[in-house]
Design a protein around this motif. Structure first.
Motif, PDB file in Angstrom:
ATOM      1  N   ASN A 172      50.174  32.681  31.146  1.00  0.00           N
ATOM      2  CA  ASN A 172      48.791  32.760  30.695  1.00  0.00           C
ATOM      3  C   ASN A 172      48.076  33.900  31.397  1.00  0.00           C
ATOM      4  O   ASN A 172      48.503  34.368  32.448  1.00  0.00           O
ATOM      5  CB  ASN A 172      48.035  31.462  31.016  1.00  0.00           C
ATOM      6  N   GLY A 173      46.940  34.305  30.807  1.00  0.00           N
ATOM      7  CA  GLY A 173      46.009  35.121  31.555  1.00  0.00           C
ATOM      8  C   GLY A 173      45.352  34.217  32.582  1.00  0.00           C
ATOM      9  O   GLY A 173      45.032  33.059  32.282  1.00  0.00           O
ATOM     10  N   VAL A 174      45.144  34.702  33.795  1.00  0.00           N
ATOM     11  CA  VAL A 174      44.647  33.868  34.886  1.00  0.00           C
ATOM     12  C   VAL A 174      43.448  34.530  35.561  1.00  0.00           C
ATOM     13  O   VAL A 174      43.481  35.729  35.854  1.00  0.00           O
ATOM     14  CB  VAL A 174      45.755  33.611  35.939  1.00  0.00           C
ATOM     15  N   LEU A 175      42.412  33.746  35.789  1.00  0.00           N
ATOM     16  CA  LEU A 175      41.275  34.176  36.590  1.00  0.00           C
ATOM     17  C   LEU A 175      41.359  33.468  37.938  1.00  0.00           C
ATOM     18  O   LEU A 175      41.538  32.250  37.987  1.00  0.00           O
ATOM     19  CB  LEU A 175      39.959  33.814  35.900  1.00  0.00           C
ATOM     20  N   ILE A 176      41.253  34.220  39.016  1.00  0.00           N
ATOM     21  CA  ILE A 176      41.243  33.638  40.363  1.00  0.00           C
ATOM     22  C   ILE A 176      39.794  33.602  40.838  1.00  0.00           C
ATOM     23  O   ILE A 176      39.134  34.633  40.935  1.00  0.00           O
ATOM     24  CB  ILE A 176      42.107  34.449  41.336  1.00  0.00           C
ATOM     25  N   PHE A 177      39.308  32.399  41.139  1.00  0.00           N
ATOM     26  CA  PHE A 177      37.909  32.226  41.513  1.00  0.00           C
ATOM     27  C   PHE A 177      37.695  32.401  43.021  1.00  0.00           C
ATOM     28  O   PHE A 177      38.628  32.324  43.827  1.00  0.00           O
ATOM     29  CB  PHE A 177      37.416  30.836  41.104  1.00  0.00           C
ATOM     30  N   THR A 178      36.437  32.551  43.381  1.00  0.00           N
ATOM     31  CA  THR A 178      36.068  32.725  44.790  1.00  0.00           C
ATOM     32  C   THR A 178      36.357  31.484  45.625  1.00  0.00           C
ATOM     33  O   THR A 178      36.381  31.560  46.848  1.00  0.00           O
ATOM     34  CB  THR A 178      34.575  33.055  44.912  1.00  0.00           C
ATOM     35  N   SER A 179      36.582  30.355  44.988  1.00  0.00           N
ATOM     36  CA  SER A 179      36.910  29.131  45.727  1.00  0.00           C
ATOM     37  C   SER A 179      38.171  29.299  46.556  1.00  0.00           C
ATOM     38  O   SER A 179      38.368  28.580  47.546  1.00  0.00           O
ATOM     39  CB  SER A 179      37.072  27.952  44.753  1.00  0.00           C
ATOM     40  N   ILE A 180      39.012  30.261  46.199  1.00  0.00           N
ATOM     41  CA  ILE A 180      40.243  30.485  46.969  1.00  0.00           C
ATOM     42  C   ILE A 180      39.918  30.962  48.379  1.00  0.00           C
ATOM     43  O   ILE A 180      40.699  30.771  49.315  1.00  0.00           O
ATOM     44  CB  ILE A 180      41.174  31.477  46.245  1.00  0.00           C
ATOM     45  N   LEU A 181      38.719  31.552  48.551  1.00  0.00           N
ATOM     46  CA  LEU A 181      38.283  31.999  49.878  1.00  0.00           C
ATOM     47  C   LEU A 181      37.931  30.814  50.769  1.00  0.00           C
ATOM     48  O   LEU A 181      37.968  30.929  51.995  1.00  0.00           O
ATOM     49  CB  LEU A 181      37.077  32.928  49.759  1.00  0.00           C
ATOM     50  N   SER A 182      37.580  29.689  50.157  1.00  0.00           N
ATOM     51  CA  SER A 182      37.272  28.495  50.944  1.00  0.00           C
ATOM     52  C   SER A 182      38.546  27.848  51.469  1.00  0.00           C
ATOM     53  O   SER A 182      38.551  27.238  52.540  1.00  0.00           O
ATOM     54  CB  SER A 182      36.493  27.485  50.085  1.00  0.00           C
TER      55      SER A 182
END
Length: 219
Positions: A172-182
């Motif tokens: 799939n196309g994937v978006l990585i959100f800023t939550s990964i920084l948490s």
């Protein structure tokens, strides 16, 4: 007291309070901006705005039961953290490595990301990065592993697919959100890299042992 503030809310706000409290207990993270695959654009998350309105009351409510509600308006992430280190999800090995790889891709792509701090990639690129880093067992992965990893990270609002259809084994196309920084903050990247190196070493040692055992069998 949070209870007094709660009682002063409208019936609609009380309903939203209950719904969003349960949502956070299940999903841990909530992001300010979400992608709408059917419209092919990103728009503000109504749930984020509602929690922002109810934040002090929800924060005090969770505090009483041993949870810490945090909000980072710079990156647009709301997090719910257990003070007693309970109720933690134990990810399987592949999902953990998939998450680590997404964090590396996010770090590499955040400068080129949009003004919402969201990084675009796709399943194939993530898996290929894992392969390049030597994180895949014999350079291979199964469709089941990929699906489980993506569904898990999506559930916790760490990634999102860009298609309207379900997660696909083909990618799939994937978006990585800023939550990964948490989950893995900037200061945690070095620790993550050390752990990845240890995992690679362990895998190499295991492969060597297997090869040695096979050689003994041949003798």
């Amino acid at each position: 007291m949070w209870s007094e503030t709660f009682e002063a809310l409208s019936n609609y706000e009380k309903g939203e309070f209950r719904r969003l409290a349960n949502y956070l207990l299940s999903h841990t993270y909530l992001v300010r901006d979400v992608y709408k695959p059917d419209k092919q654009w990103t728009e503000p998350n109504g749930d984020y705005r509602m929690i922002n309105r109810l934040f002090e009351c929800m924060r005090d409510y969770f505090y009483v039961s041993g949870w810490r509600l945090e909000k980072d308006d710079n990156y647009g992430v709301i997090s719910l953290i257990n003070e007693y280190d309970h109720n933690r999800l134990r990810m399987d090995r592949f999902t953990t490595l998939f998450l680590y790889t997404c964090r590396l891709i996010y770090e590499e792509g955040r400068e080129q990301g949009d003004n919402l701090h969201i990084v675009r990639t796709d399943t194939s690129s993530i898996v290929e990065k894992m392969r390049t880093l030597g994180l895949l067992n014999k350079g291979k992965t199964t469709q089941k592993e990929r699906l489980e990893a993506q569904r898990t990270l999506s559930h916790f609002n760490i990634i999102q697919k860009t298609e309207t259809t379900a997660w696909s084994a083909e990618g799939n196309g994937v978006l990585i959100f800023t939550s990964i920084l948490s989950i893995i903050p900037n200061q945690g990247i070095n620790d993550m890299m050390i752990e990845l190196e240890e995992l690679r070493t362990d895998d190499a040692d295991t492969d060597a042992e297997i090869e040695a055992e096979e050689q003994e069998d041949l003798e």
